[in-house]
Design a protein around this motif. Sequence first.
Motif, PDB file in Angstrom:
ATOM      1  N   LYS A  25       0.865  -1.187   0.000  1.00 26.72           N
ATOM      2  CA  LYS A  25       0.000   0.000   0.000  1.00 26.72           C
ATOM      3  C   LYS A  25       0.899   1.233   0.000  1.00 26.72           C
ATOM      4  N   ILE A  26       0.402   2.306  -0.621  1.00 27.62           N
ATOM      5  CA  ILE A  26       1.220   3.527  -0.645  1.00 27.62           C
ATOM      6  C   ILE A  26       1.348   4.070   0.780  1.00 27.62           C
ATOM      7  N   ASP A  27       2.588   4.319   1.189  1.00 27.58           N
ATOM      8  CA  ASP A  27       2.830   4.782   2.546  1.00 27.58           C
ATOM      9  C   ASP A  27       2.861   6.311   2.574  1.00 27.58           C
ATOM     10  N   LEU A  28       1.663   6.869   2.718  1.00 30.79           N
ATOM     11  CA  LEU A  28       1.537   8.326   2.649  1.00 30.79           C
ATOM     12  C   LEU A  28       2.160   9.008   3.865  1.00 30.79           C
ATOM     13  N   LYS A  29       2.139   8.305   4.994  1.00 33.67           N
ATOM     14  CA  LYS A  29       2.654   8.893   6.240  1.00 33.67           C
ATOM     15  C   LYS A  29       4.168   9.158   6.111  1.00 33.67           C
ATOM     16  N   THR A  30       4.921   8.139   5.690  1.00 31.17           N
ATOM     17  CA  THR A  30       6.372   8.316   5.521  1.00 31.17           C
ATOM     18  C   THR A  30       6.645   9.427   4.514  1.00 31.17           C
ATOM     19  N   ALA A  31       5.887   9.421   3.423  1.00 33.20           N
ATOM     20  CA  ALA A  31       6.081  10.426   2.379  1.00 33.20           C
ATOM     21  C   ALA A  31       5.823  11.828   2.938  1.00 33.20           C
ATOM     22  N   THR A  32       4.725  11.967   3.683  1.00 29.79           N
ATOM     23  CA  THR A  32       4.385  13.272   4.251  1.00 29.79           C
ATOM     24  C   THR A  32       5.504  13.754   5.174  1.00 29.79           C
ATOM     25  N   ASP A  33       6.034  12.845   5.992  1.00 27.02           N
ATOM     26  CA  ASP A  33       7.115  13.225   6.907  1.00 27.02           C
ATOM     27  C   ASP A  33       8.326  13.752   6.144  1.00 27.02           C
ATOM     28  N   LYS A  34       8.637  13.074   5.044  1.00 29.58           N
ATOM     29  CA  LYS A  34       9.796  13.513   4.247  1.00 29.58           C
ATOM     30  C   LYS A  34       9.557  14.910   3.673  1.00 29.58           C
ATOM     31  N   VAL A  35       8.327  15.121   3.181  1.00 31.32           N
ATOM     32  CA  VAL A  35       7.999  16.432   2.605  1.00 31.32           C
ATOM     33  C   VAL A  35       8.143  17.516   3.662  1.00 31.32           C
ATOM     34  N   VAL A  36       7.635  17.221   4.859  1.00 33.37           N
ATOM     35  CA  VAL A  36       7.714  18.206   5.940  1.00 33.37           C
ATOM     36  C   VAL A  36       9.175  18.501   6.275  1.00 33.37           C
ATOM     37  N   LYS A  37       9.992  17.468   6.283  1.00 39.04           N
ATOM     38  CA  LYS A  37      11.407  17.634   6.648  1.00 39.04           C
ATOM     39  C   LYS A  37      12.117  18.551   5.642  1.00 39.04           C
ATOM     40  N   ILE A  38      11.966  18.252   4.369  1.00 37.63           N
ATOM     41  CA  ILE A  38      12.632  19.082   3.350  1.00 37.63           C
ATOM     42  C   ILE A  38      12.070  20.493   3.348  1.00 37.63           C
ATOM     43  N   SER A  39      10.756  20.575   3.502  1.00 36.33           N
ATOM     44  CA  SER A  39      10.108  21.887   3.509  1.00 36.33           C
ATOM     45  C   SER A  39      10.686  22.763   4.615  1.00 36.33           C
ATOM     46  N   SER A  40      10.939  22.187   5.798  1.00 34.66           N
ATOM     47  CA  SER A  40      11.460  23.030   6.875  1.00 34.66           C
ATOM     48  C   SER A  40      12.968  23.247   6.724  1.00 34.66           C
ATOM     49  N   GLU A  41      13.684  22.257   6.195  1.00 35.99           N
ATOM     50  CA  GLU A  41      15.128  22.398   6.009  1.00 35.99           C
ATOM     51  C   GLU A  41      15.470  23.598   5.120  1.00 35.99           C
ATOM     52  N   TYR A  42      14.691  23.791   4.065  1.00 41.44           N
ATOM     53  CA  TYR A  42      14.969  24.895   3.147  1.00 41.44           C
ATOM     54  C   TYR A  42      13.965  26.035   3.295  1.00 41.44           C
ATOM     55  N   LYS A  43      13.234  26.033   4.392  1.00 45.19           N
ATOM     56  CA  LYS A  43      12.242  27.085   4.691  1.00 45.19           C
ATOM     57  C   LYS A  43      11.263  27.290   3.535  1.00 45.19           C
ATOM     58  N   LEU A  44      10.739  26.194   3.033  1.00 49.04           N
ATOM     59  CA  LEU A  44       9.852  26.294   1.872  1.00 49.04           C
ATOM     60  C   LEU A  44       8.389  26.503   2.277  1.00 49.04           C
ATOM     61  N   ASP A  45       8.073  26.115   3.519  1.00 48.55           N
ATOM     62  CA  ASP A  45       6.766  26.418   4.069  1.00 48.55           C
ATOM     63  C   ASP A  45       5.609  25.913   3.201  1.00 48.55           C
ATOM     64  N   VAL A  46       5.599  24.618   2.949  1.00 49.19           N
ATOM     65  CA  VAL A  46       4.544  24.031   2.118  1.00 49.19           C
ATOM     66  C   VAL A  46       3.714  23.059   2.939  1.00 49.19           C
ATOM     67  N   ASP A  47       2.391  23.152   2.838  1.00 52.97           N
ATOM     68  CA  ASP A  47       1.498  22.237   3.545  1.00 52.97           C
ATOM     69  C   ASP A  47       1.383  20.938   2.739  1.00 52.97           C
TER      70      ASP A  47
END
Length: 499
Positions: free
Chosen positions: A110-132
């Motif tokens: 099954k697609i693991d949306l939770k892991t994917a979301t966590d990764k997106v949040v991590k990169i978004s904050s690392e580069y201050k991209l501020d994406v929901d």
Amino acid sequence: MKLKLNAISKSFGPVKANSNINLTVDNGEILGLLGENGAGKTTLMNILTGLYKPDSGTILIDNQLKEFQNPREANKSGVGMVHQHFMLVPVFSVTENIILGTEPTTRFNKIDLKTATDKVVKISSEYKLDVDPNALIEKLPVGIQQRVEIIKILLRNAEILIFDEPTAVLTPQEVTEFFEIIKSLKKTGKAIIFITHKLHEVLEICDRINVLRRGKIVGEAFPTKTNNKKLAELMVGRTVKLRTSRRKMEKGKELLKVNNLSILSDKKEPILTNIDLVLHQNEILGIAGVQGNGQTEFIEALTGLRKASTGKIVYFGKECINITPRKIHALGIRHIPEDRQKQGLIGDFSLIENIILNTYYEKDFSNNLKLNWLNAKKEARRIINQYDVRTNSEDISANKLSGGNQQKLLIGREMSRSINLLIASQPTRGVDVGSIEYIHSQIIKARNKGIGVILNSTELEEIIALSDRIIVFYEGKIIAEFPSNSDPKIIGLAMAGVK
Ligand SMILES: Nc1ncnc2c1ncn2[C@@H]1O[C@H](COP(=O)(O)OP(=O)(O)OP(=O)(O)O)[C@@H](O)[C@H]1O
Ligand SMILES: [Mg+2]
């Protein structure tokens, strides 16, 4: 990572898009790539990202020879690109778009949306991209959609980042934020290629600049040792007037009157409230404002693409609210839409078909039984020549043209034939400096002949250069009006809502 392109050549039939191109980018370096519409910038980048194979030449990354069969292989070698025309699925969420094609799965497939979301949040904050990560793409402003594209390539570990005209669709505020983002990417050692038609941008952000003309590198420049004028000449191969000249004119008869116009969203929230304006012959009315303050919806209402809730739109003394785009067209009202690919052209249709897209039923092109292809072809040829659309055939499909040449074709179509009123949104988006000069002169010529123009542009410089009068939209209302040649700082304040 270090990139080196060696003697890259690529032809499409008789068109030599890239010819013997050498180019290098170092890690921690921002290289600006300039060039006229159709010069070969996007083609070169598509080769680098594995979308096209070069006819000859080599790609070296950290001195290793690479032969990419497809974008996935380029990704694996650390190359990522944010394309000129975004490639996101509007009805998917941010995370769904980002993982498209590389979906992480759980043990049960099954697609693991939770892991994917966590990764997106991590990169978004690392580069201050501020994406929901959960937002739907279609609900996001363009500037944020672009950041989604950036996260997408960073998540695939890109070290060589390519941005193809990223600022063409951004507001000035978003451009500032975007520059902060690429500066921080540079700091972490990424190698960056930045394509733009705005010369002041390469001067501001790049370490080095390469200029392409007709498929060849014609020069290298350094921001500290060059300027707008020199770069423009290097690009186009002739002197370019960077400012448009315009004589004062008495305004003529009333063409358009908008009265108390309001528009509600699907959820019945106000998008536009009580808009009043008048446009005359021989007048260019500029609409300034930060995108998202109701300008787009206003233009859509004027051109029959959106229903108004209340109010009046009167063309040539006749009430025309909520009539069809075809009827509006028949009145001699022409529309250059802000999104050439969604609303202006049909990518799979030929240039000829696109030229007659909204006039095919007129007697020049049809006798009600059959289309007159000979006339259509003649008209296409005329527009291609007059607007300097770089192509060797009018039979190719529109999506084979470079971005700026698609825009020129669209402008040529709308500014031809009988026209009384021109409604132009972002008319020079993605167009090179030489062609901007021509398009601006055509708009002024039209106004001098008696045509009325509504010009909606996020480029304040363009608004000031062309407009006889300027109105400012803010939160769905007109909050200020200025005469021509007003101080950009004061207009800027109104755009920020300061009266
Ligand atoms: N898939 C294709 N098939 C045929 N011709 C193509 C194709 N892609 C690009 N071309 C042609 O190659 C030339 C270079 O186009 P390219 O898109 O690289 O220009 P560009 O420098 O990115 O221009 P712009 O500033 O307008 O985006 C153009 O003449 C274009 O029509
Ligand atoms: Mg391009």
